[in-house]
Scaffold this motif. Structure first.
Motif, PDB file in Angstrom:
ATOM      1  N   ARG A  52      -7.251  -4.691 -17.821  1.00 51.23           N
ATOM      2  CA  ARG A  52      -6.125  -4.865 -18.755  1.00 51.23           C
ATOM      3  C   ARG A  52      -5.083  -3.759 -18.585  1.00 51.23           C
ATOM      4  N   VAL A  55      -2.678  -4.544 -15.244  1.00 55.46           N
ATOM      5  CA  VAL A  55      -1.851  -5.737 -15.077  1.00 55.46           C
ATOM      6  C   VAL A  55      -0.927  -5.914 -16.276  1.00 55.46           C
ATOM      7  N   ARG A  56       0.184  -6.592 -16.024  1.00 49.84           N
ATOM      8  CA  ARG A  56       1.135  -6.867 -17.105  1.00 49.84           C
ATOM      9  C   ARG A  56       0.918  -8.246 -17.723  1.00 49.84           C
ATOM     10  N   GLU A  57       0.319  -9.145 -16.960  1.00 50.53           N
ATOM     11  CA  GLU A  57       0.100 -10.510 -17.423  1.00 50.53           C
ATOM     12  C   GLU A  57      -1.371 -10.890 -17.199  1.00 50.53           C
ATOM     13  N   PRO A  58      -1.879 -11.833 -17.969  1.00 50.68           N
ATOM     14  CA  PRO A  58      -3.292 -12.214 -17.843  1.00 50.68           C
ATOM     15  C   PRO A  58      -3.664 -12.776 -16.474  1.00 50.68           C
ATOM     16  N   LEU A  59      -2.784 -13.581 -15.855  1.00 50.66           N
ATOM     17  CA  LEU A  59      -3.153 -14.243 -14.609  1.00 50.66           C
ATOM     18  C   LEU A  59      -3.537 -13.267 -13.494  1.00 50.66           C
ATOM     19  N   GLU A  62      -6.966 -12.129 -14.216  1.00 52.54           N
ATOM     20  CA  GLU A  62      -8.009 -13.095 -13.888  1.00 52.54           C
ATOM     21  C   GLU A  62      -8.283 -13.111 -12.386  1.00 52.54           C
ATOM     22  N   LEU A 114      -8.064  -9.728 -21.471  1.00 52.35           N
ATOM     23  CA  LEU A 114      -6.745  -9.987 -20.886  1.00 52.35           C
ATOM     24  C   LEU A 114      -5.788 -10.660 -21.850  1.00 52.35           C
ATOM     25  N   TYR A 115      -6.314 -11.231 -22.907  1.00 54.28           N
ATOM     26  CA  TYR A 115      -5.496 -11.985 -23.854  1.00 54.28           C
ATOM     27  C   TYR A 115      -5.516 -11.310 -25.220  1.00 54.28           C
ATOM     28  N   ASP A 116      -4.635 -11.751 -26.085  1.00 54.53           N
ATOM     29  CA  ASP A 116      -4.534 -11.154 -27.418  1.00 54.53           C
ATOM     30  C   ASP A 116      -5.163 -12.015 -28.500  1.00 54.53           C
ATOM     31  N   ARG A 178      -1.652  -2.533 -28.150  1.00 49.79           N
ATOM     32  CA  ARG A 178      -1.567  -3.693 -27.262  1.00 49.79           C
ATOM     33  C   ARG A 178      -1.515  -5.015 -28.024  1.00 49.79           C
TER      34      ARG A 178
END
Length: 284
Positions: A52, A55-59, A62, A114-116, A178
């Protein structure tokens, strides 16, 4: 090969020193003939926990997690020699016949990071802790003494949950920044709050009640770990990081919402002494 393996072990330890100081110290207190395997597991865990941050984005996160799953399942992309953690982890799985399923599940569990989306229930949190902290204790125990590890699964499970609760309490300021909510909504709602209330941090009285309850969950699991039996001395090093949880949980329970903005981690010298005392006493 004789030069590469010690070099990879040293690189794993160096990564731990930079990113997970407690497990770095625990690895140094592990018998030398098992240290490479333990360091590989701890470094792997550190890599997963850091995704986490990287990276700036979840993809893309992953994708990083998928790299580790592919590696463990024999579908790696290219040579792994350039990645000392990957090379040492694969060596550990071969040397100690570690099960691939739980190692891959550790990566799967980190998708949540990775997600909120908030942690909904206590059971959901216990499952997350079981696949991360508790699995790591059990796998480390397998490196140290497979026979003793098999008889301490319940202890590892409860100790892992207690450690995960303590870790989330320590990381509350970072998680809030975050927009992440690891404190189960089930606990927040019991005191009349929702996830956004934790992120805002305004209702100190209710937040203190929620934090006290969450810390109490960790202390309950720690007590269950102790009641389930003292681990054999041969696998005791696997529990060293978890022995640091009690002081954090007690501090969080007493300080409540104050921990939202303050670091309650004991100084490093106290943590190191606590782990050494565990090895001497033989009790977690």
């Amino acid at each position: 090969m004789s030069e590469t393996k010690p070099a990879n072990e040293a690189l794993c330890l160096a990564a731990l020193r930079d990113h997970d100081r407690d497990r770095y110290l625990a690895a140094l207190l592990t018998p030398a003939d098992r240290r490479a395997g333990v360091a590989a597991l701890y470094a792997y865990n550190a890599e997963l926990a850091r995704v986490r941050e990287l990276v700036r984005e979840p993809l893309p996160g992953e994708v990083r997690l998928q790299y580790w799953r592919d590696l463990l399942q024999g579908a790696g992309h290219g040579a792994n020699e350039a990645n000392p953690v990957a090379a040492e982890l694969l060596q550990a799985t071969r040397t100690y016949q570690l099960p691939v399923g739980p190692l891959a599940a550790m990566a799967d569990a980190r998708i949540f990071d990775l997600y909120d989306d908030p942690m909904e229930t206590v059971v959901m949190f216990e499952g997350y802790a079981g696949e991360t902290a508790a699995t790591l204790i059990q796998l480390t125990s397998l490196v140290l003494d497979p026979a003793a590890a098999a008889s301490a699964a319940d202890t590892a499970g409860h100790a892992g949950v207690a450690q995960a609760v303590a870790g989330c309490l320590l990381l509350l300021p970072i998680h809030r920044a975050r927009g992440q909510v690891y404190l189960p909504l089930e606990i927040l709602r019991a005191v009349g709050l929702e996830g956004p209330d934790l992120l805002k941090g305004a209702d100190k009285a209710r937040l203190s009640a929620a934090i006290e309850a969450f810390a109490g969950l960790g202390l309950d699991h720690l007590e269950k770990a102790r009641r389930s039996g003292t681990p054999s001395r041969s696998i005791l090093p696997a529990y060293l990081p978890a022995t640091l949880a009690r002081r954090v949980l007690l501090s969080a329970r007493s300080r409540g919402a104050a921990i939202l903005d303050h670091d309650i981690r004991p100084p490093q010298w106290r943590r190191q002494l606590r782990m050494m005392a565990t090895l001497v006493s033989g009790r977690i």
